[in-house]
Design a protein around this motif. Sequence first.
Motif, PDB file in Angstrom:
ATOM      1  N   ARG A 114       0.824  -1.197   0.000  1.00 34.68           N
ATOM      2  CA  ARG A 114       0.000   0.000   0.000  1.00 34.68           C
ATOM      3  C   ARG A 114       0.866   1.258   0.000  1.00 34.68           C
ATOM      4  N   VAL A 115       1.860   1.259   0.870  1.00 36.29           N
ATOM      5  CA  VAL A 115       2.748   2.412   0.955  1.00 36.29           C
ATOM      6  C   VAL A 115       3.497   2.580  -0.374  1.00 36.29           C
ATOM      7  N   ASN A 116       3.965   1.451  -0.907  1.00 37.75           N
ATOM      8  CA  ASN A 116       4.731   1.524  -2.147  1.00 37.75           C
ATOM      9  C   ASN A 116       3.928   2.053  -3.311  1.00 37.75           C
ATOM     10  N   SER A 117       2.654   1.717  -3.327  1.00 40.07           N
ATOM     11  CA  SER A 117       1.888   2.163  -4.490  1.00 40.07           C
ATOM     12  C   SER A 117       1.762   3.693  -4.467  1.00 40.07           C
ATOM     13  N   VAL A 118       1.603   4.270  -3.280  1.00 36.38           N
ATOM     14  CA  VAL A 118       1.570   5.735  -3.184  1.00 36.38           C
ATOM     15  C   VAL A 118       2.950   6.297  -3.517  1.00 36.38           C
ATOM     16  N   LYS A 119       3.967   5.681  -2.932  1.00 36.06           N
ATOM     17  CA  LYS A 119       5.336   6.158  -3.121  1.00 36.06           C
ATOM     18  C   LYS A 119       5.711   6.107  -4.606  1.00 36.06           C
ATOM     19  N   ASP A 120       5.328   5.012  -5.267  1.00 36.38           N
ATOM     20  CA  ASP A 120       5.668   4.882  -6.683  1.00 36.38           C
ATOM     21  C   ASP A 120       5.022   5.978  -7.520  1.00 36.38           C
ATOM     22  N   ASP A 121       3.758   6.244  -7.249  1.00 30.82           N
ATOM     23  CA  ASP A 121       3.088   7.318  -7.992  1.00 30.82           C
ATOM     24  C   ASP A 121       3.822   8.639  -7.801  1.00 30.82           C
ATOM     25  N   LEU A 122       4.175   8.904  -6.542  1.00 27.65           N
ATOM     26  CA  LEU A 122       4.864  10.168  -6.256  1.00 27.65           C
ATOM     27  C   LEU A 122       6.253  10.186  -6.891  1.00 27.65           C
ATOM     28  N   LEU A 123       6.916   9.021  -6.889  1.00 23.69           N
ATOM     29  CA  LEU A 123       8.247   8.940  -7.491  1.00 23.69           C
ATOM     30  C   LEU A 123       8.199   9.171  -8.993  1.00 23.69           C
ATOM     31  N   VAL A 124       7.228   8.567  -9.634  1.00 22.00           N
ATOM     32  CA  VAL A 124       7.108   8.739 -11.087  1.00 22.00           C
ATOM     33  C   VAL A 124       6.895  10.210 -11.419  1.00 22.00           C
ATOM     34  N   LEU A 125       6.026  10.849 -10.641  1.00 19.37           N
ATOM     35  CA  LEU A 125       5.753  12.264 -10.881  1.00 19.37           C
ATOM     36  C   LEU A 125       7.000  13.112 -10.604  1.00 19.37           C
ATOM     37  N   THR A 126       7.648  12.836  -9.476  1.00 25.17           N
ATOM     38  CA  THR A 126       8.819  13.628  -9.100  1.00 25.17           C
ATOM     39  C   THR A 126       9.958  13.420 -10.097  1.00 25.17           C
TER      40      THR A 126
END
Lengths: 455, 623
Positions: free
Chosen positions: A159-171
């Motif tokens: 769950r945490v990773n899915s949020v983190k991944d979205d933010l990472l892709v954007l960043t």
Amino acid sequence: MDNKTIAAISTAQGEGGIGVIRISGDDAQKIADRVFKNINGKKLCDMKGYTAAFGNVFQNGEKLDEAVALVFREPNSYTGENVVELSCHGGIYITKQVLRAVIEAGAVPAQAGEFTKRAFLNGKTDLTEAESVMDIISAKSRSAARAAMCVKEGALRKRVNSVKDDLLVLTAHLSAWADYPEEDIAEVDDEMILSVCEKAENELESMLSTYDSGQAVKQGIDTVIAGRPNVGKSTLMNLLSGYEKSIVTDIPGTTRDIVEDTVVAGNVILRLSDTAGLRNTDDKVEKIGVDRAKKRLEQCGLLLAVFDYSRELTQDDLNLLEASVNVPSIAVVNKKELIAKLDINKIKSKISNIIYISAITGDGRDELISKIEEIAGTQNLNPSEGILANERQRSNVSNALNSVIEAKNALNMGLTYDAVTVSLEDAISELLEMTGEKTSEEVIDRVFHNFCVGK
Amino acid sequence: MKYFAGEYDVAVIGAGHAGIEAALAAARLGCKTAVFTINMDAVGNCPCNPSIGGTAKGHLVRELDALGGEMGKTADECFLQSRMLNRGKGPAVHSLRAQIDRRKYSDTMKHKLELQPNLELRQAEITDIEACEGGYKITTQMLAEYKCKTVVIATGTFLGGKIYVGEVSYESGPDGMFPATKFAQSLKKLGLPLRRFKTGTPARVLRRSIDFSGLEVQKGDEPPLPFSYETESLGENKVDCHISWTNDKTKQVILENIHRSPMYSGKIEGVGPRYCPSFEDKIMRFKDKPRHQLFIEPCGENTEEMYLQGMSSSLPEEVQLKFYKTIKGLENCVIMRPAYAIEYDCVDPTAMKPTLEFKSIPCLFGAGQFNGSSGYEEAAAQGFVAGVNAALKVLGRQPLVLTRSNSYIGTLIDDLVTKGANEPYRMMTSRSEYRLVLRQDNADERLTPIGYELGLISEERYKKFLHKQEIKRAEINRLKNTSIAPSEKLNELLVSRETAPLTTGIREYTLLKRPQLDYAVILEFDENAPDLPNDIIEQIEIEIKYEGYIQKQQKQVEQVKKLESKSLPSDFDYKEINGLRLEAQEKLNKIKPLNIGQASRISGVSPADISVLLIWLAAKKGN
């Protein structure tokens, strides 16, 4: 490591007794003043060391508990820093709520062994003990690391990773776009950033909102069964726990003390206290039981107020209804197999959740359980989805959420993307901290993975 | 037979961008300095792109200039076209880039070295280095032996250089120069951990063979902005660049010939940078991308060579020609120099301290590509730090350590010595966690006091700097204390900028916080507003608009500073601390961090390990 003010529960996390929340650091008094209101109005900030105050702890304007605040001034405290210890009435539920209020007021959850570490660094511990202090810290950090491993492998990680991944892709996109201005990289626009932020915001909020229900699943809810004598409390308790625990007779006042048991109701753990009835009594022994029951009732996480379907409401019943207003409550109307005599509208005016049961036949048990699940918020909670395990994780998620909101606000205010990116990176590093990783190369690795850049 | 040829305080091996800054800084600090180059005509050579600066690299050049380095000034003197990149993307990522005349750059730098007192520029290949009493003995291929107190290695791609063009490969330095073939052996003997890296460059083509008619033109900014705080103005842009695109046919040629690439056939073992990929890399790694962009840049005013940015390759010359010719504008291109890949020896930078001195080999310093970085600017920045520290060592002064919180230069060096480099390291704005504070506009504010303290900034320049700071501070105070009243005209303007009109008076400072407004508004509506130069206005706007962010980052900086003030010993076996995890013990023993701050950035060192270190430090102090 730094002078952040830290807080943690410093009593063993068991039942009963007194729960102590220790706050240590420069701002200990300032932070405590945000949650603790002294009865005599004096602020903890204005109090000397080695003094105590009696008052109430509040969270978002709502009273959580009565508490005694002990004030220590640096260097005369366990850690050698400014310290406030809030002693509450105990019960893991209340103690945790108070800790959370303190964290929301600006404290940081203490790291494993951090009080001891600070005590040592401030010269409160003998230097010869350095070895043992280091041992304590490494032992505590090993168990903390094991907890982090659970995050690493568990459902929460996904769950945490899915949020983190979205933010990472954007960043990474924002970084590539800034670091390679002349490459043919798709433009980033407000809408794209907003949509990622909003998705992250929703997910983080949902993680936070299931924290309490997650705790209910893991730790159980302090549940009080109350009602006037002989209304059927003990029978209800037995109905829920599945075996005979309390002494069930038809003589009023049979249950003299708080009897505790842990039962699983649907997907919720209830830590049940079957209390003495709330009756006016002259019997000294019974009176002690009644007083404890009242006290318990004020602090519980869930109240099952039991009424007798076949009798009219008494003064005791009305007292109970009055007391139910301050806690999550279900009115359990027992003996539904008999003829109605009570005025149900009077109950409805105070408690909206009403369940009819027959404790004797077991009728209504399922309805009661699904109502309990509903109130605990666990109805739609799937523990395999991954829920936040502790206050530290909660604080990471909550900080990440704030950073995402900050990014959104910056965008809405018309600030440039470099400022937005900084907030997004803060959110990512909070989430990385949960799984024990470091930020350094994550974004840059993603830039090269996702974009064809370079001369 | 060897002969004794002289003694120096500081010897710099290599006169590329790193060597130049190292030599100039050391000589200017008063050390007797020599700089050795394999070819006197290769001083300050730009064997890759004819440009200086770019994202994050522009920051490095500005910082270097603020400290008293030379690159910015020389780039200004040789500029052909200048652009501020990322305008509109926010002040943290504004970056200056200039196209330069590469021959002129090289000549200018060479002349500056020649004119510099205390400095001797010599053509010689260094073949051997060995430690001796009071420093090192270095030997040239002509068997001259010099005794030096300190040595800075800045060998670039010359060290063990090997060029690859398709199936052809041969030992060579860049641009057809001789390589340094023997020196690496001698460095290994000293115990330096060497390894192979790879980089490459595109072809240069003849200007008149290009058809510019259908290509997009890229012009410079008007007026062009200089790098150096000492350059008053640049005059006008002198050249245009052009943009073209590859297409399906280009891709086809690559795919048909990929087996002939030494990278793909396994001939090259060196690690190449991800951010500077050859064109065949781009095609292979991003197969779905239909076209790639390229820039056609002039190499100088007195040459017809044109640089094809984005088209570096190690494919055979005939394949290069074939794929270039598929590109619009290049249909009839004539290659003057083919593209090539070059493999070279460099060192694992974790063997160095943040001063760029080797931990286990005192008085030996490294800089530039030798340290595993890539790029002229990265090299120059390190060269400066290494040269300054070599000189400070000779002079018995405290070393210079730049930090992540005061500069990109500090960030670059900290990354190299703390995290190491698995590929040639390029600076990027994303690498700095403090980028709203470390902007290119305030490099002087951050670093000129340090340069002055070192003795590399003149009294006159420092006074000018202080004056500028004073003007800025005064104006910010004035804006805080001056109110502006609502008026019909002002409100009209506010509405036209899509921001709320005023109903009551407001501090000018508060009004300027609105992202939609700029200082021009103040100038228009406040007759007492002073007439300020553009750079000061820009800084005032940034400081007001980003105040919250800047404060937040400055708070983080303060916290890190506390950790950095806690020094760790340099010769200590961390295995003696039982509370540390095994991984942490090993990493700490390898990196030997200067302080707790650096230790906390080592991968594999956890917050609990840091706690243990703090306690250990305290206990040690107490005993």
